[in-house]
Design a protein around this motif. Structure first.
Motif, mmCIF file in Angstrom:
data_model
loop_
_atom_site.group_PDB
_atom_site.id
_atom_site.type_symbol
_atom_site.label_atom_id
_atom_site.label_comp_id
_atom_site.label_asym_id
_atom_site.label_seq_id
_atom_site.Cartn_x
_atom_site.Cartn_y
_atom_site.Cartn_z
ATOM 1 N N TYR A 285 0.834 -1.193 0.000
ATOM 2 C CA TYR A 285 0.000 0.000 0.000
ATOM 3 C C TYR A 285 0.875 1.251 0.000
ATOM 4 C CZ TYR A 285 -3.588 -3.301 1.601
ATOM 5 O OH TYR A 285 -4.449 -4.362 1.718
ATOM 6 N N GLU A 286 0.330 2.330 -0.534
ATOM 7 C CA GLU A 286 0.971 3.633 -0.438
ATOM 8 C C GLU A 286 0.152 4.477 0.527
ATOM 9 O OE1 GLU A 286 1.704 5.452 -4.200
ATOM 10 O OE2 GLU A 286 3.377 4.100 -4.656
ATOM 11 N N VAL A 287 0.784 4.856 1.628
ATOM 12 C CA VAL A 287 0.086 5.564 2.696
ATOM 13 C C VAL A 287 0.742 6.928 2.908
ATOM 14 C CG1 VAL A 287 -0.656 5.494 5.098
ATOM 15 C CG2 VAL A 287 -0.442 3.359 3.810
ATOM 16 N N TYR A 288 -0.053 7.980 2.841
ATOM 17 C CA TYR A 288 0.468 9.320 3.102
ATOM 18 C C TYR A 288 0.549 9.550 4.609
ATOM 19 C CZ TYR A 288 0.128 10.804 -1.766
ATOM 20 O OH TYR A 288 0.319 10.923 -3.117
ATOM 21 N N PRO A 289 1.664 10.098 5.100
ATOM 22 C CA PRO A 289 1.766 10.449 6.521
ATOM 23 C C PRO A 289 0.602 11.350 6.914
ATOM 24 C CG PRO A 289 3.908 10.662 5.466
ATOM 25 C CD PRO A 289 2.916 10.424 4.367
ATOM 26 N N GLY A 290 0.009 11.082 8.064
ATOM 27 C CA GLY A 290 -1.148 11.855 8.503
ATOM 28 C C GLY A 290 -2.466 11.153 8.217
#
Length: 334
Positions: free
Chosen positions: A169-174
């Motif tokens: 998965y690609e997860v954005y910080p926050g």
């Protein structure tokens, strides 16, 4: 009096124009049949016309001139920056976003391996600085995700165990714990719904996932997944205890290569050495191969298996043959 009516007439015309313009904007947005999500960069000192052209080029809007008019009509001030935009956003949402000058942080690429438990997933995400482990685990059990599949037992350790699909998965910080969990649940649905029609057993979907999780933990060779699933299915049909070491290990705080006599005597609905049937929930997140094995297990007469040093197994039809296989492996270790 004449000036009064002239003013009323002009206001009415303006109102009709604004309403017509708004309806056209809505119509144009509805023409985007496929929703496009992308990161758009607006350079410094970009004119409203050029912003509109950038948005059109990226598929965010259909008509740049209507967008330009909307920006000027509402006196929006667009700031330079990188924005994560979607073609299903209204003009108002677009303009509000473009005023913020938001630059999204780089997404973190996260790989969740097959066989990870909810606790392991939480620990990995925290190690990458993406979530708070305790909050993640609390959200798993406390938040109502309205998820399609549910466990019925009150003795389940984690309500979503087995449904947080192992993938990259690609997860954005926050990103919130809740949104990360939703992303993983949606991925599970995407994969499972595409293969569930292959089911050949009488197990329901939740039971299938539980069986798949046990297969995931027991199988080391892909070629054996279906056979292992077949062994457990045979034992279920005969109302024989599954006696899976993996279900006992789920109860332990640390991994053990060999369980002790004390371990297999732990009183728990997850201990399949003591309890008949499947445990109350999955014991890990099974991958697609294990789900397929549980949906359509191999047709076999085997009732037992024992692991060899290389991770493969010796399968047996009778307890006597099983004891011989165990002895053979023990002698091979000496």
């Amino acid at each position: 009096m004449k000036r009064f009516w002239q003013k009323r007439f002009i206001n009415a015309i303006l109102l009709i124009f604004v309403l017509t313009f708004s309806l056209v904007c809505v119509y144009l947005k509805l023409q985007n049949e496929k929703v496009i999500e992308t990161v758009v960069e607006i350079p410094q000192n970009t004119s409203t016309k050029d912003v509109a052209m950038i948005l059109k080029k990226n598929g965010i809007i259909k008509n740049p001139y209507f967008f330009m008019f909307y920006v000027k009509l509402n006196n929006y001030k667009i700031a330079a920056g990188k924005y994560k935009l979607s073609s299903d956003m209204t003009y108002k949402q677009l303009c509000k976003t473009l005023e913020k000058g938001f630059i999204p942080k780089t997404a973190v690429r996260v790989t969740i391996p097959e066989g990870y438990t909810v606790r392991q997933i939480a620990k990995k995400l925290q190690s990458l600085g993406l979530i708070d482990e305790n909050k993640f685990l609390e959200t798993v059990n406390s938040y109502n995700f309205n998820f399609k599949y549910k466990y019925t037992s009150k003795e389940v350790k984690y309500k979503l165990e087995g449904f947080l699909f192992p993938d990259t998965y690609e997860v954005y910080p926050g990103t919130s714990e809740k949104d990360i969990i939703k992303m993983m649940l949606n991925r599970f649905l995407e994969v499972y719904e595409s293969i569930k029609d292959k089911k050949t057993t009488d197990l329901d979907d939740v039971q299938t996932v539980i069986l798949a999780s046990i297969v995931e933990k027991e199988a080391k060779k892909d070629s054996e997944r279906g056979v292992i699933a077949g062994v457990f299915l045979n034992r279920l049909k005969r109302n024989t205890k599954l006696e899976s070491c993996a279900t006992v290990e789920y109860l332990l705080p640390v991994h053990k290569e060999v369980l002790s006599l004390q371990d297999v005597r732990i009183e728990s609905p997850y201990n399949t050495y003591l309890k008949k049937g499947l445990p109350p929930s999955a014991i890990c997140s099974p991958g697609k191969k294990s789900l397929l094995a549980a949906l359509a297990p191999a047709k076999t007469d085997y009732l037992f298996f024992v692991a060899k040093k290389d991770g493969s197994h010796i399968f047996s039809k009778t307890f006597e043959d099983h004891l011989k296989a165990q002895k053979q492996i023990e002698e091979g270790k000496k």
